[in-house]
Enzyme design. Structure first.
Site, PDB file in Angstrom:
ATOM      1  N   THR A   1       0.824  -1.209   0.000  1.00 14.63           N
ATOM      2  CA  THR A   1       0.000   0.000   0.000  1.00 14.63           C
ATOM      3  C   THR A   1       0.859   1.260   0.000  1.00 14.63           C
ATOM      4  O   THR A   1       0.576   2.239  -0.710  1.00 14.63           O
ATOM      5  CB  THR A   1      -0.916   0.013   1.229  1.00 14.63           C
ATOM      6  OG1 THR A   1      -1.690  -1.185   1.247  1.00 14.63           O
ATOM      7  CG2 THR A   1      -1.846   1.211   1.213  1.00 14.63           C
ATOM      8  N   THR A   2       1.931   1.258   0.802  1.00 12.19           N
ATOM      9  CA  THR A   2       2.795   2.429   0.941  1.00 12.19           C
ATOM     10  C   THR A   2       3.491   2.776  -0.368  1.00 12.19           C
ATOM     11  O   THR A   2       3.936   3.915  -0.557  1.00 12.19           O
ATOM     12  CB  THR A   2       3.819   2.172   2.060  1.00 12.19           C
ATOM     13  OG1 THR A   2       3.112   1.891   3.266  1.00 12.19           O
ATOM     14  CG2 THR A   2       4.733   3.364   2.298  1.00 12.19           C
TER      15      THR A   2
ATOM     16  N   TYR B   1     -13.219  -3.098  -0.746  1.00 12.79           N
ATOM     17  CA  TYR B   1     -14.363  -2.477  -1.424  1.00 12.79           C
ATOM     18  C   TYR B   1     -15.562  -3.424  -1.540  1.00 12.79           C
ATOM     19  O   TYR B   1     -16.686  -3.051  -1.249  1.00 12.79           O
ATOM     20  CB  TYR B   1     -13.967  -1.949  -2.825  1.00 12.79           C
ATOM     21  CG  TYR B   1     -15.060  -1.120  -3.467  1.00 12.79           C
ATOM     22  CD1 TYR B   1     -15.295   0.188  -3.056  1.00 12.79           C
ATOM     23  CD2 TYR B   1     -15.849  -1.652  -4.470  1.00 12.79           C
ATOM     24  CE1 TYR B   1     -16.305   0.944  -3.639  1.00 12.79           C
ATOM     25  CE2 TYR B   1     -16.869  -0.912  -5.056  1.00 12.79           C
ATOM     26  CZ  TYR B   1     -17.103   0.387  -4.639  1.00 12.79           C
ATOM     27  OH  TYR B   1     -18.104   1.129  -5.207  1.00 12.79           O
TER      28      TYR B   1
ATOM     29  N   TYR C   1      -2.850 -10.195   4.714  1.00 14.88           N
ATOM     30  CA  TYR C   1      -2.758  -8.793   5.144  1.00 14.88           C
ATOM     31  C   TYR C   1      -4.148  -8.318   5.524  1.00 14.88           C
ATOM     32  O   TYR C   1      -5.035  -8.199   4.669  1.00 14.88           O
ATOM     33  CB  TYR C   1      -2.160  -7.958   4.011  1.00 14.88           C
ATOM     34  CG  TYR C   1      -1.957  -6.485   4.301  1.00 14.88           C
ATOM     35  CD1 TYR C   1      -1.988  -5.975   5.598  1.00 14.88           C
ATOM     36  CD2 TYR C   1      -1.706  -5.597   3.264  1.00 14.88           C
ATOM     37  CE1 TYR C   1      -1.792  -4.622   5.847  1.00 14.88           C
ATOM     38  CE2 TYR C   1      -1.501  -4.242   3.496  1.00 14.88           C
ATOM     39  CZ  TYR C   1      -1.551  -3.764   4.785  1.00 14.88           C
ATOM     40  OH  TYR C   1      -1.363  -2.429   5.024  1.00 14.88           O
TER      41      TYR C   1
ATOM     42  N   ARG D   1      -8.557   0.187   5.479  1.00 13.99           N
ATOM     43  CA  ARG D   1      -8.487   0.405   4.034  1.00 13.99           C
ATOM     44  C   ARG D   1      -9.443  -0.501   3.258  1.00 13.99           C
ATOM     45  O   ARG D   1      -9.909  -0.126   2.186  1.00 13.99           O
ATOM     46  CB  ARG D   1      -7.056   0.186   3.529  1.00 13.99           C
ATOM     47  CG  ARG D   1      -6.082   1.280   3.961  1.00 13.99           C
ATOM     48  CD  ARG D   1      -4.726   1.086   3.304  1.00 13.99           C
ATOM     49  NE  ARG D   1      -3.784   2.117   3.700  1.00 13.99           N
ATOM     50  CZ  ARG D   1      -3.641   3.297   3.089  1.00 13.99           C
ATOM     51  NH1 ARG D   1      -4.410   3.599   2.066  1.00 13.99           N
ATOM     52  NH2 ARG D   1      -2.751   4.167   3.510  1.00 13.99           N
TER      53      ARG D   1
ATOM     54  N   LYS E   1       0.082 -10.178   8.273  1.00 19.42           N
ATOM     55  CA  LYS E   1       0.371  -8.801   8.660  1.00 19.42           C
ATOM     56  C   LYS E   1      -0.924  -8.255   9.231  1.00 19.42           C
ATOM     57  O   LYS E   1      -1.892  -8.010   8.510  1.00 19.42           O
ATOM     58  CB  LYS E   1       0.835  -7.982   7.462  1.00 19.42           C
ATOM     59  CG  LYS E   1       1.114  -6.516   7.812  1.00 19.42           C
ATOM     60  CD  LYS E   1       1.462  -5.700   6.569  1.00 19.42           C
ATOM     61  CE  LYS E   1       1.642  -4.224   6.926  1.00 19.42           C
ATOM     62  NZ  LYS E   1       1.903  -3.391   5.725  1.00 19.42           N
TER      63      LYS E   1
ATOM     64  N   ILE F   1       5.949  -5.357   9.667  1.00 25.99           N
ATOM     65  CA  ILE F   1       6.147  -4.757   8.345  1.00 25.99           C
ATOM     66  C   ILE F   1       5.778  -3.294   8.524  1.00 25.99           C
ATOM     67  O   ILE F   1       4.610  -2.958   8.706  1.00 25.99           O
ATOM     68  CB  ILE F   1       5.316  -5.448   7.257  1.00 25.99           C
ATOM     69  CG1 ILE F   1       5.798  -6.898   7.077  1.00 25.99           C
ATOM     70  CG2 ILE F   1       5.425  -4.683   5.935  1.00 25.99           C
ATOM     71  CD1 ILE F   1       4.956  -7.701   6.102  1.00 25.99           C
TER      72      ILE F   1
END
Length: 300
Positions: free
Chosen positions: A46-47, A109, A135, A140, A164, A206
């Protein structure tokens, strides 16, 4: 998966002022991590602003990181999404030979049920030639992967080896740590609660903040794994302000401002994100001086 114990970082994608991918800066950032104690690197999470990268840019990022790393650290590749068929297709077709594992986000989503999440990762498990790190980041994805679903996946599929966990819920993390299979790794995805999770049996982190302060944060995680609690919390208390600052105006705007001040990269982010404000930049500058002074005093 001993290679995934310790401190991993979710690499940014640095951009030039024209918003093209800055491969020179990315190479500098990779070396900065390696030179300062990071244990493994996560590519296209994502980052990395993966949602705004073209397919060609993603390939460029992968090549740049692989070439810069030169097999010095394990690499983890982000391969996830809300289209199960597309995720499985990428896992089957992509050359993953440079990577140790894949990081796959819970579908976003669509807001699947727990059974839907299970069936998604069942398909991902069957498609993946590499070990999988689940994850969970409900802030998000808009859906929370419950501990019961994680434990079910961990027990049913040998190549699902870790999670994660980024729900920001220490109670949920404790349930995962209590009920997980012996060799399954619970990795913090929330910088602020990394140390409590490690002390409770977590495998590490992470991290985003560790990119900017790799020496300090990786040392904190090592001390936590060694059960040197007081020393670890001294560093935690030092970097906690930095964690708040880098997320104050969204990720990765904050950590890119850190990199700008470290003269490693520009602070450019792609719309709909915007770069850190001048007020935040000033607070980050003061915080960097504080952390650097501590590190010099402690000879980290």
């Amino acid at each position: 998966m001993q290679q995934l114990i310790g401190t991993g970082v979710a690499l940014v994608t640095p951009f030039k002022t024209d918003f093209s991918v800055d491969t020179e800066a990315l190479t500098l950032i990779v070396n900065y991590q390696i030179d300062n104690g990071i244990d493994y690197l996560v590519v296209l999470g994502t980052t990395a602003e993966s949602a705004t990268l073209t397919s060609e840019e993603k390939e460029l990022v992968i090549k740049t990181v692989v070439d810069a790393n030169q097999s010095r650290l394990p690499l983890v590749l982000g391969v996830g999404g809300n289209n199960t068929t597309a995720v499985c297709g990428e896992l089957k077709s992509r050359d993953l030979s440079a990577f140790t594992a894949v990081l796959s986000v819970s579908p976003y989503y669509n807001k699947p049920t727990q059974e839907g999440i299970y069936q998604h990762f069942k398909a991902v498990s069957q498609a993946s030639p590499l070990p999988i790190i689940l994850y969970n980041v409900p802030g998000r994805t808009a859906s929370n992967m419950l501990p019961s679903t994680v434990i079910r996946l961990a027990n049913d599929f040998d190549n699902i080896v870790a999670i994660k966990e980024a729900a920001g819920d220490i109670v949920q993390a404790m349930k995962l740590l209590r009920d997980k299979p012996k060799d399954f790794l619970v990795i913090s995805g929330d910088d602020m609660i990394t140390l409590p999770m490690v002390l409770a049996g977590g495998a590490g982190v992470i991290s985003v903040i560790a990119e900017g302060f790799p020496k300090e944060f990786s040392q904190m995680v090592r001390l936590g794994l060694e059960r040197k609690v007081d020393q670890a919390f001294e560093i935690h208390n030092l970097v906690s302000e930095a964690i708040d600052l880098i997320f104050e105006e969204g990720n990765p705007a904050g950590i890119k401002e850190v990199f700008r001040q470290l003269q490693l990269a520009e602070n450019c982010v792609r719309l709909p994100l915007i770069h850190a404000s001048e007020n935040l930049a000033q607070k980050i500058a003061a915080n960097i001086k504080k952390i650097n002074n501590f590190s010099r005093e402690k000879a980290l």
